[in-house]
Design an enzyme around this catalytic site. Structure first.
Site, PDB file in Angstrom:
ATOM      1  N   GLY A 178      36.133  44.822 -17.218  1.00 38.68           N
ATOM      2  CA  GLY A 178      36.453  45.917 -16.322  1.00 38.68           C
ATOM      3  C   GLY A 178      35.874  47.205 -16.880  1.00 38.68           C
ATOM      4  N   TYR A 179      35.902  48.231 -16.075  1.00 41.68           N
ATOM      5  CA  TYR A 179      35.280  49.511 -16.428  1.00 41.68           C
ATOM      6  C   TYR A 179      36.366  50.553 -16.632  1.00 41.68           C
ATOM      7  CZ  TYR A 179      31.130  47.017 -15.396  1.00 41.68           C
ATOM      8  OH  TYR A 179      30.133  46.073 -15.447  1.00 41.68           O
ATOM      9  N   ILE A 180      36.410  51.107 -17.847  1.00 46.34           N
ATOM     10  CA  ILE A 180      37.432  52.103 -18.146  1.00 46.34           C
ATOM     11  C   ILE A 180      36.922  53.513 -17.890  1.00 46.34           C
ATOM     12  CG2 ILE A 180      38.779  50.642 -19.677  1.00 46.34           C
ATOM     13  CD1 ILE A 180      37.377  51.873 -22.052  1.00 46.34           C
TER      14      ILE A 180
END
Length: 166
Positions: free
Chosen positions: A29-31
């Protein structure tokens, strides 16, 4: 570790690639994400990784990747909404002298299968396996960061059929 990543991405047709090499489950996922950079957390097998990518010229990108403790990577993923997490099976193998990664997406991106090859230059020649379909390297909706925002199962039929003009 910093490196320049030059990656070409293709849709996959048929099953001629199945059973080659090793398979590993990825959750990522992309933080953080902006128009020209992303910060991704990934769990692959028993390893956690943090990756920072900056968009470069053409399909080239600068990439910084670091191994992080598995429990920290999982905690970062747990902080994301379930829809923001991409799950995929990555099949890695050598074919026609090149290393290929075929990503078979799961969950909200089920049905999408793409192959990637990393090259030394954008115009480096390579042998195209018979199972390789249309190139989608320059179509942004096929980027993992975009698939986390608008998953494949939410695309219109036209978006799924339009491979060359994105």
């Amino acid at each position: 570790m910093k490196q320049q990543e030059i990656e070409r991405k293709f849709l996959v047709k048929g099953d001629g690639w199945r059973g080659l090499g090793k398979t590993e489950l990825f959750r990522q996922g992309y933080i953080a994400r902006t128009q020209d950079r992303t910060v991704r957390v990934r769990v692959a097998g028993e390893k956690g990784r943090l990756t920072i990518k900056y968009r470069g010229e053409g399909i080239a990108r600068s990439e910084f990747e670091y191994e992080i403790p598995l429990d920290e990577a999982q905690a970062l993923l747990d902080g994301l909404a379930p829809g923001e997490i991409i799950e995929k099976l990555r099949h890695t193998f050598t074919c026609e002298g090149s290393v290929w990664e075929v990503d078979e997406f799961l969950g909200a991106n089920q049905g999408l299968v793409v192959a990637e090859i990393e090259l030394e230059s954008e115009d480096q020649p390579f042998v195209r396996p018979e199972w390789l379909g249309d190139e989608v390297s320059r179509i942004s909706r096929y980027l993992n960061v975009e698939l986390s925002r608008l998953p494949y199962t939410a695309w219109s039929r036209e978006e799924k059929d339009d491979h060359g003009n994105g």
